[in-house]
Design a protein around this motif. Structure first.
Motif, PDB file in Angstrom:
ATOM      1  N   GLN A   1      40.529 -17.045 -26.641  1.00 20.35           N
ATOM      2  CA  GLN A   1      39.487 -16.199 -26.067  1.00 20.35           C
ATOM      3  C   GLN A   1      40.014 -15.401 -24.880  1.00 20.35           C
TER       4      GLN A   1
ATOM      5  N   ASP B   1      39.012 -20.403 -31.495  1.00 20.83           N
ATOM      6  CA  ASP B   1      38.071 -21.039 -30.572  1.00 20.83           C
ATOM      7  C   ASP B   1      38.801 -21.952 -29.588  1.00 20.83           C
TER       8      ASP B   1
ATOM      9  N   ARG C   1      33.752 -17.153 -22.429  1.00 21.89           N
ATOM     10  CA  ARG C   1      33.953 -18.215 -23.423  1.00 21.89           C
ATOM     11  C   ARG C   1      35.208 -19.016 -23.101  1.00 21.89           C
ATOM     12  N   ALA C   2      36.261 -18.341 -22.641  1.00 19.32           N
ATOM     13  CA  ALA C   2      37.484 -19.058 -22.261  1.00 19.32           C
ATOM     14  C   ALA C   2      37.228 -20.002 -21.088  1.00 19.32           C
TER      15      ALA C   2
ATOM     16  N   ALA D   1      34.331 -12.533 -23.586  1.00 20.49           N
ATOM     17  CA  ALA D   1      35.452 -13.358 -24.072  1.00 20.49           C
ATOM     18  C   ALA D   1      36.016 -14.217 -22.952  1.00 20.49           C
TER      19      ALA D   1
END
Length: 587
Positions: free
Chosen positions: A384, A379, A406-407, A403
């Motif tokens: 990510q 996380d 999320r990064a 992904a």
């Protein structure tokens, strides 16, 4: 057993002299114990043995335990050894950031056929000479941009050599100081304490020398390769005016002196690169073995004596028996736990770093499912980001975009994630071409992804090292700067990078584009018929277009022509967007 005693020795035998203090410590302990007994001052000595209740065996056991603990401690400090183990020779390759002048002066023909073509050939030879060592490419005109962050895979940089030209730069100019400062930033973000910066240009000013001095103070040497001749040649600038470009060797020597590097004029062979010391990767020795065996060293086995020593220390506690038992039971459990991949002594960030390294290794080997498994659950922005790269290589574009999102939530403005997300998002929206084969089970279609890095950059790279790999569609591969890879090898991993896949067949791609345009025309014709209440016959071509339909079709075709489908167009669009962002933010 016969080979044990001949090989047995102490690595630090001087500690054995401490055993001579054992009788003195024993005498001191005995005197102190006698002084602590208050009855000796009030009872006659011949009556005292009959009145006192001695500890007996308990006292003697404590004394023996103390003596044994002292002996074990001294022997452990002396470093007993009886076997050898392989001793790795750790070496780190010195990174290099190439800073290329892409102002309009690079088109001058005083180095036939032109400076630009000579520079491309020189870069190709430099990449061949430094295969496997960290290299990054930065270009500058009025501002500096990253073409490829620090990467061990020269193929990621070679992909863009033929696309390097002044046309990809958003604004013309010759700000070498910004190029050097940007290269310094890439090396710093990749956590390199030392490195080389090589500037390709024909002249420099005081600002560039000050930037080189700052880079030198940071630990990076700035060398210069002079491009052009002293006589020079005419060139056409971006605004259409004609200028004269000549090599200013004196200013370039001053730049190299300020940067603590070397200067050489460009030649047709590799003598210039050899003179600059960048023709082969320099090695910095971090640790070596000086044992007679070369690659082997005697192992210090004294840590085994710490186990009984700690058990004896627990005897000084009243309720220590249970702890001794727990310690004894721990020994047979510790080895299987480590064998199963459980390290009870690792901090959380160390465990995360180990997973990033594992994923980067699988990524470089092309085992993308294994890389996905290693990156999943990390996380952090780097985790990510690298997960998105691994998913994109498996053509799971929707998951890769998620992904990257999320990064970006974890690290807003992450340049690598923004660039790769845009490329993958465009790839998943493009229709499959007729040349596409049957995808693997579970793939969402589209071109194979190609990676960086790294940071590679910068990169660079966190890179392992923000060392990062870029995910880019096969139809439109791109490499972005992180800072590095660290595109980077998967970030903090060092990555290192895989070469981009080959581009699809041009004829098949053209056929796919034509089919897509035809489908869009048919869709627009159907929508136009619904607006006017006329529905064209199914399967029939639209013979007549209304003015609105023709305008929409032309707009769509113009939009399709603007979509970049080559690395040069992608670099140009990337630099333009980055330049606009910097202008907006006042950088």
């Amino acid at each position: 057993m016969s080979a044990f005693w001949p090989a047995f020795h102490f690595l630090r035998p001087e500690w054995l002299w401490a055993l001579l203090a054992l009788p003195l410590l024993g005498a001191w302990w005995r005197v102190r114990r006698r002084r602590d007994n208050a009855w000796r001052d009030h009872v006659d000595a011949h009556l005292l043995p009959h009145l006192l209740v001695r500890g007996g065996a308990r006292a003697r056991t404590g004394l023996v335990a103390a003596i044994l603990a002292y002996v074990l401690a001294v022997l452990a400090l002396a470093g007993p050894s009886w076997r050898q183990a392989d001793q790795p020779l750790w070496q780190a390759q010195r990174p290099l950031v190439v800073v290329l002048d892409l102002s309009s002066r690079i088109a001058a023909p005083d180095l036939p056929p032109s400076r630009l073509l000579q520079v491309r050939a020189k870069l190709a030879r430099l990449l061949d000479a430094r295969a496997g060592s960290p290299v990054a490419l930065v270009v500058y005109a009025d501002d500096a941009f990253t073409v490829a962050p620090l990467t061990d895979d020269a193929a990621n940089i070679r992909l863009y050599l033929d696309e390097l030209s002044p046309e990809i730069m958003p604004v013309d100019g010759q700000r070498a100081d910004r190029g050097i400062a940007w290269a310094t930033r890439l090396l710093s973000q990749a956590d390199f304490r030392n490195g080389d910066i090589l500037v390709f240009t024909d002249r420099a000013n005081g600002d560039a020398s000050r930037a080189a001095s700052d880079a030198r103070a940071t630990g990076y040497a700035v060398s210069v390769l002079g491009i052009g001749t002293s006589n020079g040649a005419a060139y056409r600038s971006s605004d259409g005016t004609i200028g004269h470009a000549a090599l200013d060797a004196s200013s370039l020597r001053a730049l190299a002196t300020a940067g603590g590097g070397r200067y050489a004029a460009a030649t047709t062979d590799n003598t210039d690169l050899a003179a600059l010391g960048v023709a082969s990767p320099a090695l910095e020795t971090v640790g070596t073995s000086t044992t007679p065996g070369g690659g082997k060293a005697w192992r210090d086995e004294g840590y085994w004596l710490l186990i009984p020593l700690m058990a004896l220390a627990l005897l000084w506690f009243r309720r220590g028996a249970a702890l001794v038992l727990v310690g004894a039971l721990w020994l047979p459990v510790a080895s299987p736990a480590r064998a199963a991949g459980i390290d009870w002594w690792q901090r959380s960030e160390q465990a995360t770093h180990a997973r990033l390294e594992e994923g980067a290794k699988a990524y470089r080997q092309g085992d993308y499912p294994a890389a996905e498994k290693a990156f999943a659950g990390i996380d952090t922005a780097e985790g990510q980001y690298n997960l998105g790269n691994a998913l994109a290589k498996q053509q799971r574009y929707d998951d890769a975009v998620a992904a990257y999102d999320r990064a970006l939530r974890l690290q807003p403005g992450m340049a690598d994630a923004i660039a790769n997300r845009a490329t993958v998002d465009a790839a998943r929206k493009r229709p499959p071409s007729p040349s596409d084969g049957q995808g693997k089970p579970g793939e969402q279609g589209g071109g194979e992804q190609a990676s960086s890095g790294a940071k590679t950059d910068p990169s660079d790279g966190k890179n392992p090292n923000r060392q990062q790999d870029d995910a880019a569609s096969q139809e439109a591969s791109t490499t972005s700067s992180g800072e590095p890879g660290k595109a980077q090898a998967p970030r903090s991993a060092a990555p290192q990078r895989t070469p981009p896949e080959a581009s699809p067949d041009p004829a098949a791609q053209a056929a796919a584009d034509a089919a897509q345009r035809e489908r869009m025309r048919a869709a627009m014709g159907e929508q136009g018929g619904q607006r006017t209440g006329k529905t064209p016959p199914e399967g029939a071509a639209v013979q007549a277009e209304t003015a609105e339909q023709r305008e929409r079709r032309q707009a769509v075709e113009a939009w399709l022509k603007r979509v970049p489908d080559e690395p040069g167009a992608l670099l140009k669009a990337k630099f333009r967007l980055e330049h606009e962002r910097r202008q907006k933010e006042g950088q």
